[in-house]
Scaffold this motif. Structure first.
Motif, PDB file in Angstrom:
ATOM      1  N   UNK A  94      24.915   6.371 -19.874  1.00 35.28           N
ATOM      2  CA  UNK A  94      24.149   6.799 -18.701  1.00 35.28           C
ATOM      3  C   UNK A  94      23.417   8.122 -18.891  1.00 35.28           C
ATOM      4  N   UNK A  95      23.905   8.964 -19.755  1.00 37.44           N
ATOM      5  CA  UNK A  95      23.308  10.303 -19.852  1.00 37.44           C
ATOM      6  C   UNK A  95      21.819  10.323 -20.199  1.00 37.44           C
ATOM      7  N   UNK A  96      21.355   9.472 -21.129  1.00 34.70           N
ATOM      8  CA  UNK A  96      19.926   9.524 -21.447  1.00 34.70           C
ATOM      9  C   UNK A  96      19.018   9.266 -20.239  1.00 34.70           C
ATOM     10  N   UNK A  97      19.549   8.573 -19.241  1.00 34.51           N
ATOM     11  CA  UNK A  97      18.731   8.309 -18.040  1.00 34.51           C
ATOM     12  C   UNK A  97      18.793   9.464 -17.045  1.00 34.51           C
ATOM     13  N   UNK A  98      19.597  10.477 -17.341  1.00 39.57           N
ATOM     14  CA  UNK A  98      19.779  11.583 -16.395  1.00 39.57           C
ATOM     15  C   UNK A  98      19.648  12.926 -17.105  1.00 39.57           C
ATOM     16  N   UNK A  99      18.442  13.153 -17.677  1.00 37.57           N
ATOM     17  CA  UNK A  99      18.261  14.362 -18.503  1.00 37.57           C
ATOM     18  C   UNK A  99      18.386  15.664 -17.717  1.00 37.57           C
ATOM     19  N   UNK A 100      18.032  15.630 -16.459  1.00 34.06           N
ATOM     20  CA  UNK A 100      18.116  16.858 -15.661  1.00 34.06           C
ATOM     21  C   UNK A 100      19.560  17.308 -15.483  1.00 34.06           C
ATOM     22  N   UNK A 101      20.457  16.356 -15.264  1.00 35.79           N
ATOM     23  CA  UNK A 101      21.868  16.694 -15.084  1.00 35.79           C
ATOM     24  C   UNK A 101      22.489  17.175 -16.387  1.00 35.79           C
ATOM     25  N   UNK A 102      22.102  16.543 -17.492  1.00 38.96           N
ATOM     26  CA  UNK A 102      22.629  16.964 -18.798  1.00 38.96           C
ATOM     27  C   UNK A 102      22.158  18.389 -19.109  1.00 38.96           C
ATOM     28  N   UNK A 103      20.873  18.650 -18.846  1.00 43.45           N
ATOM     29  CA  UNK A 103      20.340  19.998 -19.100  1.00 43.45           C
ATOM     30  C   UNK A 103      21.033  21.027 -18.210  1.00 43.45           C
ATOM     31  N   UNK A 104      21.297  20.647 -16.967  1.00 44.17           N
ATOM     32  CA  UNK A 104      21.993  21.565 -16.050  1.00 44.17           C
ATOM     33  C   UNK A 104      23.402  21.868 -16.579  1.00 44.17           C
ATOM     34  N   UNK A 105      24.117  20.836 -16.981  1.00 42.26           N
ATOM     35  CA  UNK A 105      25.453  21.038 -17.563  1.00 42.26           C
ATOM     36  C   UNK A 105      25.400  22.035 -18.726  1.00 42.26           C
ATOM     37  N   UNK A 106      24.418  21.832 -19.615  1.00 42.11           N
ATOM     38  CA  UNK A 106      24.344  22.678 -20.815  1.00 42.11           C
ATOM     39  C   UNK A 106      23.993  24.122 -20.451  1.00 42.11           C
ATOM     40  N   UNK A 107      23.094  24.252 -19.493  1.00 42.41           N
ATOM     41  CA  UNK A 107      22.683  25.591 -19.096  1.00 42.41           C
ATOM     42  C   UNK A 107      23.846  26.352 -18.449  1.00 42.41           C
ATOM     43  N   UNK A 108      24.610  25.669 -17.609  1.00 42.98           N
ATOM     44  CA  UNK A 108      25.757  26.332 -16.956  1.00 42.98           C
ATOM     45  C   UNK A 108      26.810  26.721 -17.994  1.00 42.98           C
ATOM     46  N   UNK A 109      27.086  25.816 -18.919  1.00 45.65           N
ATOM     47  CA  UNK A 109      28.166  26.117 -19.886  1.00 45.65           C
ATOM     48  C   UNK A 109      27.772  27.279 -20.801  1.00 45.65           C
ATOM     49  N   UNK A 110      26.470  27.562 -20.903  1.00 44.58           N
ATOM     50  CA  UNK A 110      26.014  28.667 -21.755  1.00 44.58           C
ATOM     51  C   UNK A 110      25.918  29.993 -21.005  1.00 44.58           C
ATOM     52  N   UNK A 111      26.139  29.993 -19.725  1.00 46.67           N
ATOM     53  CA  UNK A 111      26.085  31.271 -18.990  1.00 46.67           C
ATOM     54  C   UNK A 111      27.223  32.163 -19.509  1.00 46.67           C
ATOM     55  N   UNK A 112      26.941  33.423 -19.782  1.00 48.74           N
ATOM     56  CA  UNK A 112      27.943  34.239 -20.497  1.00 48.74           C
ATOM     57  C   UNK A 112      29.330  34.236 -19.858  1.00 48.74           C
TER      58      UNK A 112
END
Lengths: 246, 246
Positions: free
Chosen positions: B198-216
């Motif tokens: 399912x993830x490839x169909x939901x790129x915005x959510x995947x990008x959000x997950x990655x951005x949050x996990x990278x917050x210091x």
């Protein structure tokens, strides 16, 4: 009208918790999906908004509220009541009391999910007849454990309310009391034997139910055609095999 | 410390949504039930408050928050975040935006119940092993229908956010974004095959997950001992038989 309520037209469901607040406050509203499609209302109007085309803040599911003068739709039953409470005079003024009322309303929301899942433990998209066996197991557990836990909790909240009025929050009737009326009425419909066992142990909740149903505007509403009757497509359903034996 | 969080000490559960907000804001807090009982903390301290003796506004269940200077305990995850959001700078200032953020948070709360019930469709008080068969049915429906519906809804919310930052609400990171990170991380743990479909169909959510996990602060937190690992007693559990086949 200041408020337009959107909810499935043939069942009480979660929309009923919003209706009860609007009705008790004597606030006029359009129950849009129950009005004629030929007038641009009805289900087509609801489905247009639900599809999310050109809607700011689209809801995930009904109920949702449109407020005159706002482009934003407001969804999630407890969120709608959080918004309406102060505007309808159905919650105390102190901020702390409003968080407390909302906390209780969210606990009612959790309870309502558990009631729903007694007849739909596997999938909301399947018929009850397709999940009767697990429904019976889930209901047995609900009647024996979860129902007692919720009733006991709210009975304690009434008896320890420093406002001493027999209600759940503060000194006057709140939207949480109105929702609790609906819980007791619905549970009586769905699980009459279980409730007749449990009610004597929860006199505060029974008294609250009776007091709310006697409020003039609620009494009028309950006798009107605006009140959808309990039926087998709502959250509260009466399947005798899911109730405790007599 | 200004805030004391009370939650089951050995699992992430709903408490994690509160922890993520406090951690991201760099707000110190006591995670009371995980601290030593010999210091007057730990599970005994939580159970004392949960029993409701001499507590104003007793909670129905954890998580709940004690705020320095207030006698009132605040419970219900979404209610706690409604309270903390403005105080931690994790929600926009406009009232309408706060209702919108809360509405999304309540939809996440509904989703979380459905995740939990994939492995506990019959009763929260029984073991998974006692409800494996209905769990498999419920999970199949969840993976095929409900999960897609929720992911699709939130993907649409991200892509239609006029703030254009790739987040769910407004122009800056909100507590709803932090909760969505937890949903994606948890779903990957519980349903790895389904999510990789399912993830490839939901790129915005995947990008959000990655951005949050990278917050210091979140990155630091996730690598710390304060983060309870995913495990088989939380809401997100990995039972391979409940995931889609590879």
């Amino acid at each position: 009208m200041r408020y337009e309520l959107y909810y499935w037209p043939t069942l009480q469901g979660r929309g009923e918790l919003v209706r009860l607040a609007l009705e008790d406050a004597g606030e006029g509203y359009l129950d849009v999906a129950r009005l004629p499609a030929r007038a641009g209302l009805g289900m087509p109007a609801m489905m247009r908004l639900l599809s999310g085309e050109a809607v700011a803040c689209p809801p995930f599911a009904p109920p949702f509220l449109r407020i005159a003068g706002s482009k934003q739709l407001l969804a999630q039953t407890a969120n709608i009541l959080l918004f309406l409470g102060p505007r309808l005079g159905l919650v105390p003024k102190r901020e702390a009391s409003r968080f407390w009322a909302h906390q209780l309303q969210l606990t009612i929301a959790d309870w309502l999910v558990e009631v729903h899942d007694t007849h739909h433990p596997i999938a909301v998209g399947l018929y009850y007849e397709e999940q009767k066996r697990p429904a019976k197991q889930r209901s047995a557990n609900f009647c024996a454990e979860r129902l007692t836990k919720y009733l006991g909790y709210f009975e304690k909240i009434i008896s320890s309310n420093p406002g001493w009025n027999g209600g759940l929050v503060g000194r006057a009737t709140s939207y949480v009391d109105l929702s609790m009326f609906q819980m007791i009425a619905g549970l009586r419909y769905a699980f009459p034997h279980t409730m007749s066992e449990l009610e004597p142990k929860h006199p505060g909740l029974v008294a609250l139910h009776d007091r709310i149903s006697a409020r003039p505007r609620i009494d009028t509403y309950l006798k009107s055609k605006r009140r959808v009757p309990f039926n087998q497509s709502g959250i509260f359903r009466h399947y005798p095999e899911l109730d405790l034996p007599r």
